[in-house]
Design a protein around this motif. Structure first.
Motif, PDB file in Angstrom:
ATOM      1  N   CYS A   4       0.855  -1.176   0.000  1.00 53.61           N
ATOM      2  CA  CYS A   4       0.000   0.000   0.000  1.00 53.61           C
ATOM      3  C   CYS A   4       0.894   1.230   0.000  1.00 53.61           C
ATOM      4  O   CYS A   4       1.773   1.360   0.844  1.00 53.61           O
ATOM      5  CB  CYS A   4      -0.918   0.021   1.222  1.00 53.61           C
ATOM      6  SG  CYS A   4      -2.063   1.424   1.188  1.00 53.61           S
ATOM      7  N   ASN A   5       0.699   2.078  -0.957  1.00 53.17           N
ATOM      8  CA  ASN A   5       1.506   3.301  -1.021  1.00 53.17           C
ATOM      9  C   ASN A   5       0.627   4.467  -1.462  1.00 53.17           C
ATOM     10  O   ASN A   5       0.457   4.704  -2.647  1.00 53.17           O
ATOM     11  CB  ASN A   5       2.681   3.123  -1.972  1.00 53.17           C
ATOM     12  CG  ASN A   5       3.708   4.214  -1.754  1.00 53.17           C
ATOM     13  OD1 ASN A   5       3.357   5.334  -1.391  1.00 53.17           O
ATOM     14  ND2 ASN A   5       4.972   3.892  -1.953  1.00 53.17           N
ATOM     15  N   PRO A   6       0.054   5.177  -0.489  1.00 50.47           N
ATOM     16  CA  PRO A   6      -0.955   6.184  -0.833  1.00 50.47           C
ATOM     17  C   PRO A   6      -0.418   7.571  -1.159  1.00 50.47           C
ATOM     18  O   PRO A   6      -1.195   8.479  -1.432  1.00 50.47           O
ATOM     19  CB  PRO A   6      -1.802   6.242   0.444  1.00 50.47           C
ATOM     20  CG  PRO A   6      -0.839   5.933   1.537  1.00 50.47           C
ATOM     21  CD  PRO A   6       0.192   5.001   0.955  1.00 50.47           C
ATOM     22  N   GLU A  65       1.317   3.280   6.560  1.00 47.67           N
ATOM     23  CA  GLU A  65       1.308   4.190   5.398  1.00 47.67           C
ATOM     24  C   GLU A  65       0.996   5.629   5.779  1.00 47.67           C
ATOM     25  O   GLU A  65       1.262   6.539   5.001  1.00 47.67           O
ATOM     26  CB  GLU A  65       0.261   3.799   4.360  1.00 47.67           C
ATOM     27  CG  GLU A  65       0.266   2.421   3.827  1.00 47.67           C
ATOM     28  CD  GLU A  65      -0.423   1.412   4.710  1.00 47.67           C
ATOM     29  OE1 GLU A  65      -1.613   1.587   5.028  1.00 47.67           O
ATOM     30  OE2 GLU A  65       0.236   0.427   5.075  1.00 47.67           O
ATOM     31  N   CYS A 113      -1.394   8.645  -7.887  1.00 54.99           N
ATOM     32  CA  CYS A 113      -1.805   8.243  -6.547  1.00 54.99           C
ATOM     33  C   CYS A 113      -2.599   6.954  -6.656  1.00 54.99           C
ATOM     34  O   CYS A 113      -3.557   6.873  -7.424  1.00 54.99           O
ATOM     35  CB  CYS A 113      -2.672   9.322  -5.897  1.00 54.99           C
ATOM     36  SG  CYS A 113      -3.115   8.911  -4.193  1.00 54.99           S
ATOM     37  N   ASN A 114      -2.181   5.950  -5.959  1.00 49.54           N
ATOM     38  CA  ASN A 114      -2.895   4.681  -5.992  1.00 49.54           C
ATOM     39  C   ASN A 114      -2.920   4.076  -4.592  1.00 49.54           C
ATOM     40  O   ASN A 114      -1.992   3.366  -4.196  1.00 49.54           O
ATOM     41  CB  ASN A 114      -2.251   3.712  -6.980  1.00 49.54           C
ATOM     42  CG  ASN A 114      -3.182   2.571  -7.305  1.00 49.54           C
ATOM     43  OD1 ASN A 114      -3.979   2.164  -6.457  1.00 49.54           O
ATOM     44  ND2 ASN A 114      -3.110   2.055  -8.514  1.00 49.54           N
ATOM     45  N   PRO A 115      -3.971   4.386  -3.835  1.00 47.08           N
ATOM     46  CA  PRO A 115      -3.976   4.004  -2.414  1.00 47.08           C
ATOM     47  C   PRO A 115      -4.503   2.603  -2.120  1.00 47.08           C
ATOM     48  O   PRO A 115      -4.565   2.222  -0.946  1.00 47.08           O
ATOM     49  CB  PRO A 115      -4.901   5.045  -1.793  1.00 47.08           C
ATOM     50  CG  PRO A 115      -5.876   5.368  -2.890  1.00 47.08           C
ATOM     51  CD  PRO A 115      -5.139   5.198  -4.191  1.00 47.08           C
ATOM     52  N   THR A 116      -4.875   1.813  -3.139  1.00 52.20           N
ATOM     53  CA  THR A 116      -5.422   0.480  -2.871  1.00 52.20           C
ATOM     54  C   THR A 116      -4.446  -0.361  -2.054  1.00 52.20           C
ATOM     55  O   THR A 116      -3.269  -0.469  -2.405  1.00 52.20           O
ATOM     56  CB  THR A 116      -5.730  -0.261  -4.188  1.00 52.20           C
ATOM     57  OG1 THR A 116      -6.642   0.522  -4.963  1.00 52.20           O
ATOM     58  CG2 THR A 116      -6.339  -1.635  -3.914  1.00 52.20           C
ATOM     59  N   LYS A 117      -4.938  -0.955  -0.979  1.00 55.59           N
ATOM     60  CA  LYS A 117      -4.094  -1.850  -0.186  1.00 55.59           C
ATOM     61  C   LYS A 117      -4.234  -3.262  -0.739  1.00 55.59           C
ATOM     62  O   LYS A 117      -5.349  -3.785  -0.861  1.00 55.59           O
ATOM     63  CB  LYS A 117      -4.513  -1.814   1.283  1.00 55.59           C
ATOM     64  CG  LYS A 117      -3.621  -2.691   2.166  1.00 55.59           C
ATOM     65  CD  LYS A 117      -3.473  -2.132   3.558  1.00 55.59           C
ATOM     66  CE  LYS A 117      -2.318  -2.755   4.304  1.00 55.59           C
ATOM     67  NZ  LYS A 117      -1.929  -1.970   5.477  1.00 55.59           N
ATOM     68  N   LEU A 118      -3.106  -3.875  -1.062  1.00 54.46           N
ATOM     69  CA  LEU A 118      -3.128  -5.218  -1.635  1.00 54.46           C
ATOM     70  C   LEU A 118      -2.658  -6.239  -0.612  1.00 54.46           C
ATOM     71  O   LEU A 118      -1.636  -6.035   0.045  1.00 54.46           O
ATOM     72  CB  LEU A 118      -2.218  -5.288  -2.856  1.00 54.46           C
ATOM     73  CG  LEU A 118      -2.507  -4.313  -4.000  1.00 54.46           C
ATOM     74  CD1 LEU A 118      -1.456  -4.462  -5.096  1.00 54.46           C
ATOM     75  CD2 LEU A 118      -3.897  -4.537  -4.583  1.00 54.46           C
ATOM     76  N   MET A 125      -7.014  -2.665  -8.822  1.00 52.42           N
ATOM     77  CA  MET A 125      -6.173  -1.561  -8.336  1.00 52.42           C
ATOM     78  C   MET A 125      -6.264  -0.342  -9.249  1.00 52.42           C
ATOM     79  O   MET A 125      -5.283   0.365  -9.449  1.00 52.42           O
ATOM     80  CB  MET A 125      -4.717  -2.033  -8.238  1.00 52.42           C
ATOM     81  CG  MET A 125      -3.876  -1.217  -7.254  1.00 52.42           C
ATOM     82  SD  MET A 125      -2.124  -1.650  -7.352  1.00 52.42           S
ATOM     83  CE  MET A 125      -1.474  -0.684  -5.989  1.00 52.42           C
TER      84      MET A 125
END
Lengths: 389, 389
Positions: free
Chosen positions: A8-10, A171, B8-13, B149
């Motif tokens: 996760c990297n927001p 995060e 920006c891509n905040p999805t937690k995987l 994602m």
């Protein structure tokens, strides 16, 4: 094989020539009191300081300054920053500078509401914050560390002779946003510029040279290394080549924002050797890495031969036909060394001020990592330093 | 050259064999009412449904079902889902399935509190939501679309004969979390499996074959393609090879989660050609792409020759020595075709039910994109389809 992990990297990135406009979109999300953190004042010479202050004022912010963050931020400076943030009742910490400034901002963020000694809690016991943390934003003026998009923070305790990095997992400690304008990196002197380039390369190699499985992360890293090698050679000839500088800035971020380590072991022994050199000589970080790299990689090559062969073919375009794996691998390392020399990197630790008499100190200051192709013993570490002299 | 952009891509995987445990960490963040969205019921056969329901119950959730999401979710189904979500007073939409189920969940999310007709607002006028949206989570059971994602959602309107995708820009519409267990993809029949593999490859190629600048994104994509080619050949031989399936799952996510398009133009003409084939034949998406790809790429090769030469060398290991750029590029496309045939992909549209008499319909149904190496005219589109028969 990709092992189990979470990702996760927001951090929101504003990238490009107009990246600073991103501040106008981000600042309204936070309260009025902004702690403006920066280093030795180069941002006042190149105009970045004035631009940032103008945008903060236009957004109605109260600016509280915290200047003088040093290349290796000290624990004393951290205590000072915490006091400043408390006095300001800061709602946001805005870091303007390179990785050190951003690292420092994160350390202040987790310490402002912390009742314990932050050095002990975060950098000795490696705990995660239990308290509220302050949001951090970043305007990046130097590339290399990836601090603009990760949870890493490195603090130095001179009394204890310790420089310790903590990669925070939560995060919400990552910068909420970072402004990345490649033009801001134009004015850096060549020595610092190429030192940063090698720091990026080293970050990738430390994560690449481990494991014997087939892993998508390694393929991504080969792409990043190819891009870096190409653009770095352009940038040393033409420091204001936007294409090259923008590619390098983007590569640096993805080299150390957690993505390429996913599902794999990592090494980081070169950083341990380099940090030992830094501890005895106070030399520039990237140069301590370049000065020890060739002896290190030539030493461990035999233990991870297949990966070194692959590195030669996929990163350095070595033709493998009719050659042994060892010959291919050696050709790859020779190509890497030629690239390093053409950038003008420091290739031995004598040029950084190290001498034979320091060997014991160097060996004792080197932490031994276990994720690479060979866990080094003291004799090997000594031999690598000796070769690096 | 990397152009200006935001990322920006905040999805937690949650990735791996124990990824489902991630639900226990995520579910407590949301209210009690969960709309459980899934497709035709294959998840009831392979046990995934039971696992998800058990975790939902253990977390004290009220489960409201919305089953029967079809491979191409229709606007009528969307209206039905919106009613179900409203009746349930859903706090969270949990999508369990492939890209279609996840796409559909996002469409419901932005429509529940929307006063206007969502089809008109989002898929005709391409507006962003002005209302509150529902959080979406995803348990992925098929790879290919990257929907786990990103902000993409594709809805089909049969009456209007339109299948339209909207990529929502606001990160809060991206899934808040996604569970990616490569083992969940083992049971897919081979036809669907390799169709998904080619969909991934096509996503990368559509973003790779554009622009004449030097761009880090292209280097990353070369890495992703190399990884996919390698692992896909393992997976067709050994569908339960975890190493290969995990690499493919990870590659699929990064092929279409916005990263690799940053700072560059993209093409997407193969998707336009393929979607036209899908509209007249109802064939599987990935196979419509594979069936038109070779004629398309052989046609545009001359307009982007340097990139096709690079593709041959860096992705297909074609040796360039002593050959013209054209010869190298052609060798690369031949290698790609051989790879496609060894996967068992459909290589012409006749095998998908298209006939010469449909050529007019196919040409008329094909949207013309402008980001690739050649903006196609009607005659070229007809020639490509004819060649694909």
């Amino acid at each position: 094989m990709l092992g189990d992990f979470t990702y996760c990297n927001p951090t929101k990135l504003y990238f490009g020539k107009n990246a600073m406009d991103g501040l106008n979109r981000e600042l309204p999300k936070y309260g009025k009191n902004v702690l403006l953190v920066y280093g030795g004042g180069s941002i006042k010479k190149n105009g970045i300081y004035d631009k940032v202050v103008a945008i903060l004022k236009a957004n109605g912010k109260n600016i509280f300054e915290d200047a003088g963050v040093m290349p290796n931020p000290t624990v004393e400076k951290l205590y000072e920053g915490v006091e400043r943030a408390r006095a300001a009742k800061a709602d946001l910490i805005l870091a303007v500078g390179g990785g050190s400034v951003c690292d420092y901002a994160k350390a202040v963020s987790v310490s402002v509401h912390c009742d314990e000694d932050p050095w002990e809690k975060y950098f000795i016991r490696f705990e995660e914050p239990a308290c509220e943390t302050l949001p951090v934003g970043c305007v990046l003026t130097m590339v290399g560390t990836g601090s603009e998009m990760n949870g890493g923070s490195v603090i130095t305790n001179r009394k204890a002779k310790l420089k310790i990095g903590h990669v925070f997992a939560d995060e919400k400690i990552f910068p909420r946003f970072s402004v990345l304008n490649p033009e801001f990196t134009y004015t850096l002197p060549k020595y610092q510029m190429v030192s940063g380039f090698y720091d990026i390369m080293s970050h990738i190699m430390e994560q690449y040279f481990s494991g014997t499985d087939d892993n998508t992360s390694d393929y991504i890293m080969e792409g990043l290394m190819r891009s870096l090698v190409h653009s770095s050679l352009v940038a040393v000839r033409e420091p204001e080549n936007y294409e090259a500088r923008s590619n390098i800035m983007w590569t640096a971020t993805w080299a150390l924002n957690t993505l390429v380590a996913k599902g794999k072991d990592t090494d980081w022994e070169v950083h341990m050797l380099g940090q030992a050199v830094g501890a005895v000589t106070d030399a520039t970080h990237g140069m301590t890495l370049s000065a020890v790299s060739m002896p290190y990689y030539r030493h461990i090559m035999r233990y991870g031969l297949e990966k070194f062969r692959r590195f030669a073919v996929n990163v350095w375009n070595v033709s493998p036909e009719g050659k042994t794996a060892e010959a291919v691998a050696e050709e790859g390392l020779a190509a890497m060394e030629a690239w390093m020399r053409s950038l003008g990197l420091v290739m031995n630790i004598s040029d950084l001020g190290a001498t034979e008499s320091m060997l014991d100190d160097l060996v004792n200051a080197t932490l031994v990592m276990t994720g690479g192709y060979k866990v080094l013993d003291k004799e090997e570490i000594r031999a690598i330093f000796k070769e690096s002299l």
